[in-house]
Each structure stands twice: as structure tokens, then as C-alpha cells.
Design an enzyme around this catalytic site. Structure first.
Site, mmCIF file in Angstrom:
data_model
loop_
_atom_site.group_PDB
_atom_site.id
_atom_site.type_symbol
_atom_site.label_atom_id
_atom_site.label_comp_id
_atom_site.label_asym_id
_atom_site.label_seq_id
_atom_site.Cartn_x
_atom_site.Cartn_y
_atom_site.Cartn_z
ATOM 1 C CG HIS A 78 75.546 16.801 25.646
ATOM 2 N ND1 HIS A 78 75.714 16.426 26.976
ATOM 3 C CD2 HIS A 78 76.780 16.791 25.098
ATOM 4 C CE1 HIS A 78 76.993 16.195 27.200
ATOM 5 N NE2 HIS A 78 77.668 16.411 26.095
ATOM 6 C CG HIS B 27 79.959 23.080 22.317
ATOM 7 N ND1 HIS B 27 79.630 23.058 23.656
ATOM 8 C CD2 HIS B 27 80.222 21.798 21.978
ATOM 9 C CE1 HIS B 27 79.710 21.818 24.100
ATOM 10 N NE2 HIS B 27 80.059 21.029 23.109
#
Length: 304
Positions: free
Chosen positions: A94, A52
Site C-alpha cells: 500500500h 480490504h
């Protein structure tokens, strides 16, 4: 989710047919660490382990260092987040602002709230995206999507690409596909087995599916079981938080066929402990997205 005007969306999709014909196969560079990649998870492993934002428990998330760390640990699959700068460059980050993972407040103190969309790619390239995590990563940069794809290719890795907050960046789906094509990632080989495009926005992944129906699509969320058939019309995966799923939910997903006529899949996130990994593996999930891929691999074992 967001909804762009239908006429504008249709015009955009009709105008890209020639652009997104499959590209020639990109020539991949030899991996730097063949020994570690020899241990990498394979397409037959279930569940697949996906690093991730790279191996983000061990290196600053969404940086080249993080995907290199995943490579060195033996993981082929990585996940990232794509957003767009003020001057139209796609970058890997992100949050929709730069505060948490860069030194933007020091470099540009008068530019609050430091939104990604308010900075040019040249300005973002000046930022340190590593020191917040560990001083040894000082000088790491926010990569552009082009830089990121080049490194993923060099590492012989595969990618789950998330289009982040597309409601902030109208047209980012087309921009993303254009870069993927330029970097050789829309040829048959990559599309078949090396790429998933996902988003929390159904409209966004529907747009990608309309432009390139051959690409594997993931929808991020946990729709009601009764609604799953609607998602299966355009998606190949329903990728849910591990805290929201059960064995029955995974069974309901697998009972359907996705957009490419194969059983609908589920990659669950963000699973960072052995106990959680064993739990979701017991449900029969197809993939586990994790900051700690080594912990998950040790917990669920390999099938090969």
C-alpha cells in the site's frame, strides 16, 4: 493525478492491441476450504462485501495470509494495491515506502527513505511483512502481483485491484494488464465478473479503459455531482470514502449509466463498524470495502 505526454500515451496504447486480446480461460484450482466458500457473498448480494487488502484486521495487509484469511471467513471479493519495484516487478503493497509493513529498516538500514521504487524485487522478497502485525505471521512476504493472482485464482476469489500512486510509475497500467493477461485474468469469464481495476488517478484508469475497454473500472474519490457524467464516460464505479457520501449522492450515481451502459455503481471504503455499515447500506451502496468483513456481513446481512 498525473498526465503523461499525449503522444507517448497514444503510442503506448496503439502498440498493445494484439497483446491484450482476451486470453484463454485459466483453469482454476479447487478451493481449499469449500465449506467456508459456500458461505461466500454472491453476485446477487447487495451490498457486496470486499475484504480490504485481504481480511486486514486479522492478518497482515496485502499478504497471501490476508487473502487466505478472507477465504477462510467466506469472502470471495478481496482488494489490493499494486506498485512497481526498481527492476520493474509489480508487488502488492500500500505505502510507497516499505517502513510500516516490513522490517526493511533492519535489513537495509542505510537505504532511507526505503521507497518501493528504490528496491529490486529480490531485495523486497527478503523482507518480513508479517511480524509488524503479529509474531505468528513472521516470515510472511510482500507478494508479487503474479504470486498474488495465483493465490486469488487458487482460492476462487475475485479482485478489486488498485493501481497505487501511478504518477510514481509511468506505464504501470500496461505492466499491470500484461501480468493479468499472463495469469489468465483477461479472458471473458474473469473480465465479466471477477475483476475491477481502480485508482485515485483518473488518467490511470482512463489509460486502462483505453487499452482494455471491456474491463470494469472504478474511480476512487467523491467528484461533485455535476462532474459525475464525465467519470461515467470511462468508469463503471465511483468509489468514495464512506465519510464523504449521502443517500442523495448515491442516488445521483445510480441515476447515471457507466462506461458499459449499466447503472453507475459505488463501492464505499473503509467501513469497519456495524453502525457505519448499516448507514451506507441504507444509502443503497453497491459494495462495502472493509478491514473487518465479518463485522460488515453481520451488520448488513445477506440477500441470498
Amino acid at each position: 493525478m498525473y498526465a503523461r505526454p499525449a503522444a507517448a500515451t497514444t503510442a503506448a496504447l496503439l502498440g498493445v492491441g494484439a497483446l491484450f486480446l482476451p486470453a484463454a480461460t485459466a483453469q482454476a484450482a479447487a478451493p481449499q476450504n469449500a465449506a467456508s466458500l459456500a458461505q461466500a457473498t454472491t453476485e446477487t448480494d447487495r451490498p457486496l462485501v470486499v475484504a480490504h487488502r485481504g481480511a486486514s484486521a486479522y492478518a497482515p495487509e496485502n499478504t497471501l495470509a490476508a487473502i487466505d484469511k478472507a477465504r477462510d471467513m467466506g469472502f470471495r471479493w478481496v482488494e489490493n494495491d499494486v506498485q512497481r519495484t526498481k527492476d520493474g516487478e509489480l508487488v502488492i503493497v500500500h505505502d510507497d515506502n516499505l517502513k510500516r509493513t516490513t522490517n526493511v529498516e533492519e535489513v537495509f538500514p542505510d537505504r532511507a527513505p526505503w521507497k518501493v521504487a528504490d528496491f529490486t524485487s529480490a531485495e523486497i522478497a527478503k523482507l518480513d511483512a508479517g511480524s509488524w502485525f503479529d509474531a505468528k505471521y513472521a516470515g510472511a512476504r510482500v507478494p508479487t502481483l503474479k504470486q498474488y493472482m495465483n493465490r486469488v485464482s487458487h482460492n476462487h476469489q475475485k479482485l478489486v485491484l488498485e493501481i497505487k500512486k501511478p504518477e510514481l510509475y509511468p506505464g504501470i497500467e500496461l505492466d499491470t494488464l500484461r501480468v493479468l493477461r499472463q495469469e489468465g485474468w483477461l479472458d471473458k469469464s474473469h473480465v465479466k465478473s471477477k475483476l475491477v481495476v481502480q485508482s485515485f488517478s483518473a488518467d490511470s484508469v482512463k489509460a486502462v479503459h483505453a487499452m482494455r475497454p471491456d474491463i470494469k473500472i472504478g474511480f476512487l474519490g467523491t467528484p461533485a455531482v455535476a462532474d459525475l457524467p464525465k467519470y461515467a464516460e470511462f468508469a463503471d464505479q465511483v468509489n468514495s470514502s464512506h465519510t464523504t457520501i449521502s443517500a442523495d449522492y448515491v442516488k445521483a450515481i445510480h441515476a447515471l449509466k457507466g462506461a458499459h451502459g449499466k447503472p453507475l455503481e459505488i463501492f464505499t471504503w473503509t467501513v469497519n463498524t456495524a453502525a457505519a455499515a448499516q448507514r451506507v447500506a441504507g444509502f443503497g451502496v453497491d459494495g462495502i470495502i472493509t478491514n473487518t468483513p465479518d463485522v460488515v456481513r453481520d451488520a448488513v446481512g445477506d440477500d441470498d
